[in-house]
Design a protein around this motif. Structure first.
Motif, mmCIF file in Angstrom:
data_model
loop_
_atom_site.group_PDB
_atom_site.id
_atom_site.type_symbol
_atom_site.label_atom_id
_atom_site.label_comp_id
_atom_site.label_asym_id
_atom_site.label_seq_id
_atom_site.Cartn_x
_atom_site.Cartn_y
_atom_site.Cartn_z
ATOM 1 N N GLY A 151 3.826 5.925 -2.323
ATOM 2 C CA GLY A 151 4.014 6.329 -0.946
ATOM 3 C C GLY A 151 2.811 5.873 -0.127
ATOM 4 O O GLY A 151 1.929 5.180 -0.638
ATOM 5 N N PRO A 152 2.787 6.195 1.165
ATOM 6 C CA PRO A 152 3.655 7.123 1.886
ATOM 7 C C PRO A 152 4.979 6.490 2.328
ATOM 8 O O PRO A 152 5.133 5.273 2.309
ATOM 9 N N GLN A 153 5.890 7.365 2.740
ATOM 10 C CA GLN A 153 7.144 6.909 3.312
ATOM 11 C C GLN A 153 6.925 6.517 4.772
ATOM 12 O O GLN A 153 6.122 7.130 5.478
ATOM 13 N N ASN A 162 0.093 11.802 5.073
ATOM 14 C CA ASN A 162 0.843 12.562 4.064
ATOM 15 C C ASN A 162 0.145 13.861 3.683
ATOM 16 O O ASN A 162 0.714 14.671 2.965
ATOM 17 N N THR A 199 0.806 -1.224 0.000
ATOM 18 C CA THR A 199 0.000 0.000 0.000
ATOM 19 C C THR A 199 0.837 1.272 0.000
ATOM 20 O O THR A 199 0.290 2.374 0.099
ATOM 21 N N SER A 200 2.145 1.131 -0.105
ATOM 22 C CA SER A 200 2.983 2.337 -0.128
ATOM 23 C C SER A 200 4.086 2.261 -1.161
ATOM 24 O O SER A 200 4.830 3.214 -1.363
ATOM 25 N N CYS A 230 -3.194 1.713 4.506
ATOM 26 C CA CYS A 230 -2.134 1.518 5.504
ATOM 27 C C CYS A 230 -2.728 1.425 6.906
ATOM 28 O O CYS A 230 -2.283 0.624 7.742
ATOM 29 N N ASN A 271 5.148 13.416 4.605
ATOM 30 C CA ASN A 271 6.214 12.438 4.814
ATOM 31 C C ASN A 271 7.476 12.762 4.031
ATOM 32 O O ASN A 271 8.593 12.620 4.541
ATOM 33 N N TRP A 327 -3.039 10.023 -1.896
ATOM 34 C CA TRP A 327 -2.451 9.873 -0.561
ATOM 35 C C TRP A 327 -3.483 9.453 0.476
ATOM 36 O O TRP A 327 -3.193 8.640 1.356
ATOM 37 N N VAL A 352 1.341 7.550 9.221
ATOM 38 C CA VAL A 352 1.859 7.683 7.852
ATOM 39 C C VAL A 352 1.095 8.777 7.097
ATOM 40 O O VAL A 352 1.042 8.771 5.870
ATOM 41 N N THR A 408 -4.231 5.694 -0.105
ATOM 42 C CA THR A 408 -3.159 4.809 0.361
ATOM 43 C C THR A 408 -3.032 4.857 1.882
ATOM 44 O O THR A 408 -2.757 3.839 2.517
ATOM 45 N N GLU A 409 -3.270 6.034 2.470
ATOM 46 C CA GLU A 409 -3.221 6.134 3.930
ATOM 47 C C GLU A 409 -4.308 5.266 4.554
ATOM 48 O O GLU A 409 -4.082 4.582 5.556
#
Length: 466
Positions: free
Chosen positions: A179-181, A298, A174-175, A275, A320, A268, A296, A271-272
């Motif tokens: 991303g995220p980092q 972003n 998922t990153s 995560c 991030n 973002w 995480v 994906t967040e």
């Protein structure tokens, strides 16, 4: 081929490109993968979890970029070998930094076009930061702990990560692509079950927070599509746009800038959310003892949507990456003894990391110029009693807020023009169509406006002894 043709036809029907649509599907795929992990893999042996992340992340990457995924595999393996041979030394950091950044730039050189490229360099640019951070963190873990900052203590690695940890961290599904980092330390703690539900080995209760981010991401995706109907990249370059009156052009430029940012924000948030569903985003507890899931994060939407200065954009957007640059570039340059030099070096790194298009460098130049101007204005106001009292008048607070909101809304669009349009001729034409407003506001500040204002409003406040 059949699946590819279906995606191709679907992308054409909704007016986007096949790579963009595949990337979007990949981002949404993080949610079912998180559910599978929670049900069948969470809390199991670490090696099993690493393999799950490696296989799922690599599969998603392969579906998007095919055999070009070998670039990501090779650079991850090379970095692992570097840490194996050189351990947590400054030499290992230097080799990792130079090799990974150089490899990415070589990729840009051979594969970039004049368009927004969705190819293997996209996950590679995420991976570059992740691998460099591991080398720095391993180096920090070998230093006396009292010499480390509080941030570095949180992520320092006393022990070299295993090869499965390196690849699991690199290919986390998922990153991995956008991303995220997040640090190797966070990944290790997550796999070890340190973010589990209290007193159990069960996945954390984070579904509600995940769904909230998912809904926000979908909302911003819809708004992005809607705003795109009003002004496009191409329209900013037309004679029709250039002939509109000044205020309409500024409004459209600001709208274009906002919807351009929403493209990133929607990705973002999505994906967040995935995560969070994995449980990776745990960030301790708040004052009420409730778990926080912003580990995480972003994009800080509340700050972003209420910005009154460009510094708040930096605090809230691409959090991030900005944190990474601050921790591994800006703060490592303290020996220069000048914060402006450190800031220039950090922004130059960001521009190089994005690629060779001149627009990136112009964009980050304007970021520096805006921050310089805003700091100068704040210093001027604080140092002059008349200005301090004037701007503190209660009846002026609302008008000031309105003006500052308009200022950030419109001129963020200006700063994004070179970043989004890439080509020198294109963004120069857009600059002309927008009456060079950013040049007039930001570039003339240190040579015309600042000297005049500092002459008129001289310092007349005595600093309090600290």
């Amino acid at each position: 081929m059949e699946n590819a043709s279906i995606v191709n036809k679907l992308s054409e029907s909704i007016g986007t490109t096949e790579p963009a649509l595949k990337l979007l599907f990949t981002i949404f795929a993080g949610y079912p993968l998180a559910l599978i992990h929670r049900k069948y893999v969470y809390g199991k042996e670490a090696s099993l979890q690493h393999l799950f992340f490696i296989l799922s992340g690599f599969s998603l990457g392969y579906w998007n970029y095919g055999r070009d995924m070998y670039h990501c595999v090779f650079t991850t393996f090379f970095t692992y070998c570097t840490l194996l041979l050189l351990n947590g030394t400054a030499s290992a950091v230097a080799v990792t930094f130079i090799f990974n950044l150089g490899y990415l730039l070589t990729g840009y050189y051979f594969s970039s076009t004049q368009n927004y490229d969705i190819n293997w360099t996209m996950p590679q640019c995420i991976l570059v930061l992740r691998l460099i951070a591991v080398a720095f963190d391993y180096y920090d873990g070998q230093q006396p702990i009292e010499q480390l900052s509080s941030e570095n203590k949180k992520v320092a690695l006393q022990k070299r990560p295993s090869i499965l940890e390196m690849f699991g961290h690199a290919f986390f599904p998922t990153s991995f692509l956008v991303g995220p980092q997040f640090s190797m330390k966070r990944y290790q703690e997550f796999v070890a079950g340190k973010y589990s539900r209290k007193g159990t080995n069960l996945p954390p209760d984070c579904a509600e927070e995940s769904i909230r981010r998912l809904c926000m991401g979908v909302f911003y995706l819809i708004v992005f599509q809607v705003l795109g109907c009003f002004v496009t990249d191409e329209y900013l370059l037309t004679e029709e746009f250039g002939n509109r009156n000044f205020f309409k052009r500024m409004l459209l430029m600001g709208t274009w800038g906002r919807y351009t940012l929403y493209k990133y924000i929607s990705c973002w948030l999505l994906t967040e959310g995935s995560c969070i569903l994995f449980g990776l985003a745990y960030n301790g507890e708040d004052e009420k003892g409730e778990p926080k899931w912003n580990g995480v994060e972003n994009i800080r939407v509340d700050i972003f949507e209420n910005t009154t200065e460009f510094g708040e954009y930096i605090q809230s957007f691409n959090v991030n990456t900005n944190h990474w640059v601050a921790q591994y570039v800006y703060k490592r340059l303290k020996f220069l003894g000048n914060r402006y030099l450190s800031q220039i070096a950090a922004l130059l790194f960001l521009a190089v990391w994005h690629g060779f298009h001149s627009g990136y460098y112009v964009c980050f130049f304007f970021e520096f110029a805006t921050m310089y101007m805003e700091r100068d204005i704040k210093s001027l106001v604080k140092s002059n009693e008349t200005l301090t009292k004037f701007f503190a008048l209660p009846q002026l607070q609302t008008p000031i807020q309105v003006v500052l909101r308009i200022y950030t809304f419109v001129l963020m669009g200006w700063c994004l023009l070179p970043f989004a349009l890439f080509d020198f001729r294109s963004y120069l034409q857009a600059f002309a169509n927008c009456s060079y407003v950013g040049v007039i506001v930001f570039c003339f500040w240190p040579i015309i406006y600042a000297p005049i204002l500092k002459l008129v409003f001289k310092k007349n406040k005595v600093r309090k002894a600290e």
